[in-house]
Write a protein that holds these residues in place. Structure first.
Motif, PDB file in Angstrom:
ATOM      1  N   TYR A   1       9.559  -2.780   2.208  1.00  0.00           N
ATOM      2  CA  TYR A   1       9.532  -4.074   1.525  1.00  0.00           C
ATOM      3  C   TYR A   1      10.831  -4.838   1.729  1.00  0.00           C
ATOM      4  O   TYR A   1      11.919  -4.327   1.469  1.00  0.00           O
TER       5      TYR A   1
ATOM      6  N   PHE B   1       3.406  -8.200   0.434  1.00  0.00           N
ATOM      7  CA  PHE B   1       3.934  -7.400   1.543  1.00  0.00           C
ATOM      8  C   PHE B   1       2.884  -6.419   2.055  1.00  0.00           C
ATOM      9  O   PHE B   1       2.794  -6.138   3.243  1.00  0.00           O
ATOM     10  N   GLU B   2       2.089  -5.866   1.141  1.00  0.00           N
ATOM     11  CA  GLU B   2       1.086  -4.870   1.543  1.00  0.00           C
ATOM     12  C   GLU B   2      -0.024  -5.502   2.385  1.00  0.00           C
ATOM     13  O   GLU B   2      -0.514  -4.897   3.315  1.00  0.00           O
TER      14      GLU B   2
ATOM     15  N   THR C   1       5.222  -7.310  -3.871  1.00  0.00           N
ATOM     16  CA  THR C   1       4.704  -6.105  -3.221  1.00  0.00           C
ATOM     17  C   THR C   1       3.262  -6.304  -2.766  1.00  0.00           C
ATOM     18  O   THR C   1       2.889  -5.893  -1.665  1.00  0.00           O
TER      19      THR C   1
END
Lengths: 107, 411
Positions: free
Chosen positions: B394, B33-34, B30
């Motif tokens: 995501y 991905f951010e 995560t």
């Protein structure tokens, strides 16, 4: 180091220095020749680096592959007997002086 | 962490190869991905080849090495899977693709069929309809003014043209996006995203398998064209449904995220929207630049078929190499002002669609959809403002948004 000339649809010639072993399309994009889009980057997928090979040079180029032949049918501008995709024209000193005419559109 | 550490302990102990910079970043997390850009920079600057401890794989993040790996398919093969899973050691989660997960010479034959079904000539047949549908979509959205640019535009537009162009029946189309999301999650490591996607996959897989059959595809569509190539003897009758499956896997979610990327760019960079409005012929390049800038397909793996030297580093046989397409597309060694979205940039050569023999076979469909949508926006829309919280979606491979609330005004 071969030197080649692109002739724009308005007749303006643009002479550029190419590197041995690169394609005419790669030389054109490196020198920012406006009439060559080359959307697929030289993977024979898009037909947006279409050129008309100047008289006398056609027979001196390597033969056309089946992929290139099929793609040229889908080119935006009219296909002619001297149509080629510039990504498939590999340059070497024997092509020094090559003249390629640009179509009026690639899309 | 508990779910992944259980899997870690099942992974055989791998030691970092001598001399290769090793990093402990997880490109399937995560955190990544951010904000992939910061970690992309770390990966690029660590060296031309890196070792990713978390998953025991090599990585390449600079343009030159990504391009080199993509263009040496005999050394860096696809037939052992283009995800983390090595098909030489593990059974694929679905029957192996006969184009994406194949090497020459087998790949050459199937590739040629799809390339002809999706050729420049084929695009001329659908261009007018795709253009009219994009204009109608923008007109409809202008009556609403405020909407979600992901669901109502980036998803709605491709869904309004691609399934029809394929020749799909109306029923069951709601399976298409979940199936594609599953396929792209499955290229990732055995993390929660992948495991959950596969656990829920049965109904989507059943739908797609049925739609790949000839009797379910309308004559004249891309799907029927593929089956016609079996009649011509170019492929077998058993291969045709698998090639249809490739288009259903990769033909929709990719364009959704591509168009979504372009919308997010135009919403964030009003000067670029102004440039596009002043010259709508920039639409196609504005889309292409969004592909470079956001790289909706972030990563793919290859597997080495022999010991090979890459940028001075020795890589053994049977190693997975992860290519960071998104990092290559912003490598300052290759791009001037790489972090700038510039609709006038010469984008030729970016690897957002890959490069070489596996370069996206549907790239002309993607460009057509992107171009006609951005051209309609250029002509009809004066401003785009982000009017609510932007949420990221995501996925182990695809980069895109879950939600992009915007308000537009008419030109």
């Amino acid at each position: 180091m071969p030197s080649i000339t692109f002739v724009h649809p308005d007749g303006r010639p643009q002479r550029i220095d190419a590197r041995d072993g690169e394609s005419a399309m790669q030389a054109a994009t490196r020198h920012d020749v406006g009439g060559i889009l080359a959307e697929c980057g030289g993977n024979a997928m898009c037909a947006t680096c279409h050129v008309y090979v100047d008289e006398g040079w056609l027979a001196r180029l390597p033969a056309m592959g089946g992929d290139e032949d099929a793609l040229l049918d889908g080119a935006a501008a009219e296909r002619r007997a001297n149509s080629r995709l510039s990504c498939q024209i590999k340059l070497a000193t024997d092509l020094d002086g090559l003249v390629l005419n640009l179509p009026d559109r690639q899309l | 962490m508990s779910a992944t550490s259980r899997i870690d302990s099942a992974t055989p102990e791998r030691s970092a190869p001598a001399g290769v910079p090793h990093l402990d970043v997880d490109p399937f997390s995560t955190e990544f991905f951010e904000d992939p850009h910061r970690i992309h920079d770390v990966l690029r600057e660590a060296g031309p080849v890196v070792w990713l401890e978390k998953w025991g794989v090599y990585g390449v993040a600079r343009f030159a090495e990504v391009h080199a790996v993509l263009n040496d398919p005999l050394t860096f093969c696809s037939s052992r899977g283009v995800g983390l899973s090595d098909f030489a050691k593990e059974k694929p989660w679905r029957p192996q693709s006969i184009i994406l997960e194949a090497d020459p010479p087998a790949h050459t034959r199937t590739r040629s069929v799809l390339a002809q079904v999706l050729s420049p000539t084929a695009m001329k047949q659908v261009r007018e309809h795709f253009t009219a549908m994009a204009a109608a979509k923008v007109d409809e959205l202008l009556t609403r003014r405020s909407f979600d640019a992901v669901a109502d535009l980036a998803e709605a537009y491709p869904l309004s043209v691609f399934p029809d162009a394929m020749g799909l029946k109306q029923e069951g189309r709601e399976n298409l996006l979940p199936y594609a999301s599953l396929v792209f999650n499955a290229f990732g490591p055995p993390n929660q995203l992948r495991q959950e996607a596969i656990e829920r996959s049965a109904p989507h897989q059943a739908y797609v398998a049925a739609q790949c059959q000839r009797e379910n595809l309308t004559p004249g569509g891309f799907g029927a064209c593929i089956h016609a190539r079996a009649d011509a003897g170019d492929i077998t009758a058993e291969e045709a449904p698998l090639l249809v499956r490739s288009l259903l896997s990769a033909g929709l979610d990719t364009t959704v995220n591509g168009i979504g990327a372009a919308m997010y760019c135009l919403a964030r960079f009003p000067d670029q929207l102004a440039l596009l409005r002043s010259d709508p012929t920039l639409a196609r390049n504005a889309f292409e630049e969004a592909i470079r800038f956001e790289s909706p397909v972030q990563t793919f793996f290859r597997t080495t078929t022999r010991e090979v030297e890459l940028a001075g580093y020795r890589i053994g046989e049977g190693e997975k190499v992860l290519m960071f397409l998104g990092a290559a597309n912003r490598d300052p060694r290759r791009w001037e002002n790489p972090d700038r979205y510039d609709v006038t940039r010469r984008t030729s050569g970016h690897v957002g669609f890959g490069s070489g023999i596996h370069m996206c076979v549907g790239q002309l469909v993607a460009r057509l959809e992107g171009e006609v949508m951005l051209a309609a926006i250029a002509r009809k829309v004066a401003s785009i403002e982000i009017s609510g919280p932007v949420k990221r979606r995501y996925n182990n491979t695809l980069r895109g948004l879950e939600s992009l609330p915007i308000t537009i005004s008419p030109a």
